[in-house]
Design a protein around this motif. Sequence first.
Motif, mmCIF file in Angstrom:
data_model
loop_
_atom_site.group_PDB
_atom_site.id
_atom_site.type_symbol
_atom_site.label_atom_id
_atom_site.label_comp_id
_atom_site.label_asym_id
_atom_site.label_seq_id
_atom_site.Cartn_x
_atom_site.Cartn_y
_atom_site.Cartn_z
ATOM 1 N N LEU B 243 47.092 -89.218 -18.327
ATOM 2 C CA LEU B 243 48.065 -89.380 -19.421
ATOM 3 C C LEU B 243 48.106 -90.827 -19.910
ATOM 4 O O LEU B 243 48.098 -91.094 -21.122
ATOM 5 C CB LEU B 243 49.433 -88.941 -18.897
ATOM 6 C CG LEU B 243 50.688 -89.129 -19.737
ATOM 7 C CD1 LEU B 243 50.617 -88.232 -20.970
ATOM 8 C CD2 LEU B 243 51.932 -88.775 -18.924
ATOM 9 N N PHE B 244 48.112 -91.766 -18.982
ATOM 10 C CA PHE B 244 48.136 -93.182 -19.372
ATOM 11 C C PHE B 244 46.841 -93.571 -20.076
ATOM 12 O O PHE B 244 46.849 -94.290 -21.077
ATOM 13 C CB PHE B 244 48.356 -94.079 -18.141
ATOM 14 C CG PHE B 244 49.728 -93.968 -17.545
ATOM 15 C CD1 PHE B 244 50.801 -93.491 -18.284
ATOM 16 C CD2 PHE B 244 49.965 -94.360 -16.226
ATOM 17 C CE1 PHE B 244 52.066 -93.391 -17.742
ATOM 18 C CE2 PHE B 244 51.234 -94.260 -15.676
ATOM 19 C CZ PHE B 244 52.284 -93.779 -16.429
ATOM 20 N N TYR B 245 45.747 -93.073 -19.520
ATOM 21 C CA TYR B 245 44.442 -93.388 -20.119
ATOM 22 C C TYR B 245 44.401 -92.949 -21.580
ATOM 23 O O TYR B 245 43.934 -93.677 -22.461
ATOM 24 C CB TYR B 245 43.337 -92.707 -19.308
ATOM 25 C CG TYR B 245 41.955 -92.961 -19.864
ATOM 26 C CD1 TYR B 245 41.304 -94.163 -19.603
ATOM 27 C CD2 TYR B 245 41.318 -92.014 -20.656
ATOM 28 C CE1 TYR B 245 40.044 -94.415 -20.122
ATOM 29 C CE2 TYR B 245 40.061 -92.258 -21.186
ATOM 30 C CZ TYR B 245 39.429 -93.460 -20.913
ATOM 31 O OH TYR B 245 38.197 -93.703 -21.441
ATOM 32 N N GLU B 246 44.936 -91.749 -21.837
ATOM 33 C CA GLU B 246 44.945 -91.224 -23.210
ATOM 34 C C GLU B 246 45.932 -91.966 -24.106
ATOM 35 O O GLU B 246 45.854 -91.862 -25.326
ATOM 36 C CB GLU B 246 45.318 -89.732 -23.187
ATOM 37 C CG GLU B 246 44.220 -88.856 -22.615
ATOM 38 C CD GLU B 246 44.715 -87.469 -22.239
ATOM 39 O OE1 GLU B 246 45.856 -87.116 -22.606
ATOM 40 O OE2 GLU B 246 43.963 -86.750 -21.552
ATOM 41 N N PRO B 249 44.741 -97.764 -26.032
ATOM 42 C CA PRO B 249 43.507 -98.006 -26.769
ATOM 43 C C PRO B 249 42.541 -98.798 -25.880
ATOM 44 O O PRO B 249 42.907 -99.218 -24.778
ATOM 45 C CB PRO B 249 43.986 -98.886 -27.935
ATOM 46 C CG PRO B 249 45.143 -99.643 -27.358
ATOM 47 C CD PRO B 249 45.793 -98.735 -26.348
ATOM 48 N N MET B 250 41.335 -98.988 -26.346
ATOM 49 C CA MET B 250 40.407 -99.854 -25.634
ATOM 50 C C MET B 250 41.049 -101.235 -25.455
ATOM 51 O O MET B 250 41.679 -101.746 -26.376
ATOM 52 C CB MET B 250 39.111 -99.966 -26.452
ATOM 53 C CG MET B 250 37.989 -100.610 -25.687
ATOM 54 S SD MET B 250 37.560 -99.634 -24.235
ATOM 55 C CE MET B 250 36.113 -98.828 -24.838
ATOM 56 N N TYR B 251 40.920 -101.808 -24.268
ATOM 57 C CA TYR B 251 41.517 -103.102 -23.882
ATOM 58 C C TYR B 251 43.034 -103.056 -23.721
ATOM 59 O O TYR B 251 43.672 -104.098 -23.586
ATOM 60 C CB TYR B 251 41.114 -104.229 -24.849
ATOM 61 C CG TYR B 251 39.615 -104.354 -25.004
ATOM 62 C CD1 TYR B 251 38.813 -104.521 -23.876
ATOM 63 C CD2 TYR B 251 39.009 -104.257 -26.255
ATOM 64 C CE1 TYR B 251 37.431 -104.594 -24.000
ATOM 65 C CE2 TYR B 251 37.624 -104.330 -26.379
ATOM 66 C CZ TYR B 251 36.840 -104.489 -25.248
ATOM 67 O OH TYR B 251 35.480 -104.555 -25.367
ATOM 68 N N VAL B 267 40.403 -92.622 -12.243
ATOM 69 C CA VAL B 267 40.153 -93.457 -13.419
ATOM 70 C C VAL B 267 39.690 -94.869 -13.051
ATOM 71 O O VAL B 267 39.616 -95.742 -13.915
ATOM 72 C CB VAL B 267 41.413 -93.561 -14.328
ATOM 73 C CG1 VAL B 267 41.751 -92.204 -14.936
ATOM 74 C CG2 VAL B 267 42.603 -94.131 -13.567
ATOM 75 N N GLU B 268 39.398 -95.059 -11.763
ATOM 76 C CA GLU B 268 39.067 -96.401 -11.279
ATOM 77 C C GLU B 268 38.054 -97.117 -12.171
ATOM 78 O O GLU B 268 38.235 -98.278 -12.532
ATOM 79 C CB GLU B 268 38.531 -96.318 -9.845
ATOM 80 C CG GLU B 268 38.174 -97.680 -9.282
ATOM 81 C CD GLU B 268 37.601 -97.602 -7.880
ATOM 82 O OE1 GLU B 268 37.364 -96.479 -7.380
ATOM 83 O OE2 GLU B 268 37.369 -98.667 -7.285
ATOM 84 N N THR B 269 37.006 -96.403 -12.568
ATOM 85 C CA THR B 269 35.922 -97.058 -13.296
ATOM 86 C C THR B 269 36.250 -97.289 -14.771
ATOM 87 O O THR B 269 35.481 -97.933 -15.479
ATOM 88 C CB THR B 269 34.636 -96.224 -13.210
ATOM 89 O OG1 THR B 269 34.953 -94.904 -13.680
ATOM 90 C CG2 THR B 269 34.137 -96.136 -11.782
ATOM 91 N N ARG B 282 42.884 -103.604 -17.264
ATOM 92 C CA ARG B 282 42.595 -103.478 -18.690
ATOM 93 C C ARG B 282 41.572 -102.364 -18.888
ATOM 94 O O ARG B 282 40.545 -102.308 -18.206
ATOM 95 C CB ARG B 282 42.039 -104.812 -19.228
ATOM 96 C CG ARG B 282 41.671 -104.739 -20.692
ATOM 97 C CD ARG B 282 41.677 -106.086 -21.339
ATOM 98 N NE ARG B 282 40.690 -106.975 -20.749
ATOM 99 C CZ ARG B 282 40.369 -108.167 -21.272
ATOM 100 N NH1 ARG B 282 40.967 -108.585 -22.364
ATOM 101 N NH2 ARG B 282 39.477 -108.915 -20.688
ATOM 102 N N LYS B 283 41.883 -101.497 -19.850
ATOM 103 C CA LYS B 283 40.995 -100.356 -20.117
ATOM 104 C C LYS B 283 39.695 -100.845 -20.751
ATOM 105 O O LYS B 283 39.741 -101.556 -21.756
ATOM 106 C CB LYS B 283 41.707 -99.373 -21.044
ATOM 107 C CG LYS B 283 40.892 -98.160 -21.447
ATOM 108 C CD LYS B 283 41.771 -97.140 -22.167
ATOM 109 C CE LYS B 283 40.933 -96.121 -22.918
ATOM 110 N NZ LYS B 283 41.760 -95.092 -23.562
ATOM 111 N N VAL B 284 38.561 -100.474 -20.173
ATOM 112 C CA VAL B 284 37.285 -100.962 -20.707
ATOM 113 C C VAL B 284 36.303 -99.843 -21.058
ATOM 114 O O VAL B 284 35.197 -100.113 -21.503
ATOM 115 C CB VAL B 284 36.592 -101.938 -19.722
ATOM 116 C CG1 VAL B 284 37.376 -103.240 -19.635
ATOM 117 C CG2 VAL B 284 36.425 -101.308 -18.343
ATOM 118 N N MET B 285 36.689 -98.609 -20.843
ATOM 119 C CA MET B 285 35.801 -97.522 -21.299
ATOM 120 C C MET B 285 36.566 -96.246 -21.525
ATOM 121 O O MET B 285 37.701 -96.118 -21.176
ATOM 122 C CB MET B 285 34.671 -97.281 -20.305
ATOM 123 C CG MET B 285 35.100 -96.772 -18.945
ATOM 124 S SD MET B 285 33.685 -96.321 -17.922
ATOM 125 C CE MET B 285 33.309 -94.701 -18.542
#
Lengths: 194, 285
Positions: B243-246, B249-251, B267-269, B282-285
Amino acid sequence: MGYEVVVVGVSAGGLQALCTIAGSLTPDFNMAMVIVQHRSKDSYALCDVLQECSAMPMHEIIDKEPISPGQIYLAPPDYHVLVERGYFSLSVDDPIRHSRPSIDLMFETAADAYGREVIGVVLTGANHDGARGLRQIVDRGGAAIVQDPATAEVAVMPRAAYAMVPEANVVPVEEIAPLLLALQRAGSPRTETR
Amino acid sequence: MAEMVLPNTPAKYSKDLERVEIELLLEGIFRHYGFDFRSYAYASLKRRLWKRIEAEGLDTISGLQQKVLHDPPTMERLLMDLSVSVTSMFRDPNFYKAFRVQVVPLLRTYPFIRIWHAGCSTGEEVYSMAILLEEEGLLDRARIYATDINEAVLRTAKTGIFPLEKMQEYTQNYLKAGGVRSFSEYYTAAYEGALFSPTLTENVVFAQHNLVTDRSFSEFNVILCRNVMIYFDRPLQNRVHQLFYESLPMYGILAVGSKESLRFSDVETCYEELNAKEKIYRKVM
């Protein structure tokens, strides 16, 4: 089936006792050891200091971390540790009898999750935390060790534990590691009679 | 707050039966009321249930089930037991210090900043973040969405009144967190408590949101969810991480509690560590 988890509760005067125990564990020690040491919430150095006394791998617990044999796990300051079957959970619930982490809570959850595969150890300290938890460990078939109050830096906590669990093994601190290894070799006595 | 000593299972109670009864109770609550506690971490959930059983003068989990399903006020009391988590202002001062040094410079580059504080409980950490943003000159272009499953704690959060006797501890935390003013500037003693300045929450939206059953409701530059998911089991943690990942945005920035880790999650990677110790990602992918 033998012992899987050693849970250790320690408060005032604990560093020396923990160093003695962790430093005397030999590489064949293959239970998981979980330590709750009462400390102030911004005391971060314990793990580093303790690591200097022992070759055993040790670190502070992360939420949902798996429990693996041959490791020493330290409760992080300002969190409760709850033992689940195979892993740890943390909580930030209110302190229990002024303590977070609470020894009683960690012991009780270990007793719930591991039953007779638990050895509980109460060391030096100036309060009564750990006594109730040790009682529950024994009531669920686990083993109990209490540091001989005469040799503890502060006798209040081991004395309280002994009063609540008179069947505990009462030994000086330098005999605790050898006793743990002996218990590991012997296994849980109630399983042998099955 | 009164000291909460959570009781354990009564000695004679069968462990296996206990688990069956708890699963039935949680299933009943979910199907009747829609609150889903089926994936909460078992050891602490169980203790909170026994606390409610004792407080209601009951002696079995099935007894609680009977009462909860037929008497909504009992459900409300149980909801408080299960969902209230303890928090404090500038809890983990080093986190706020790291946020100031490492995240604030990134936020400065945005014209408008959206922050989701998920599981804000009684709001202490929302006010902490608002103070930090105010001092960095970012509060007027920020909007903080502060959500919790429990409407009662959100009402407390909205009042902005916190116990006066906590202010000494909070002042120390504030200073350790890199606060640059006098902490007492932010509140006045009122209503037997410390009333925090309403200007801090002008851009805060308090709203009910259930991390277990509700979907993402927007996209955010920062998501804060500290010491909330520790009460969930690992499969549920993974669902909330999805849910958080969605919702980032990127970064986008994700911050969890300092003793939580993405290391044991799916979601580690997808993230890089911005601050490994304070668990700022920080989200990178």
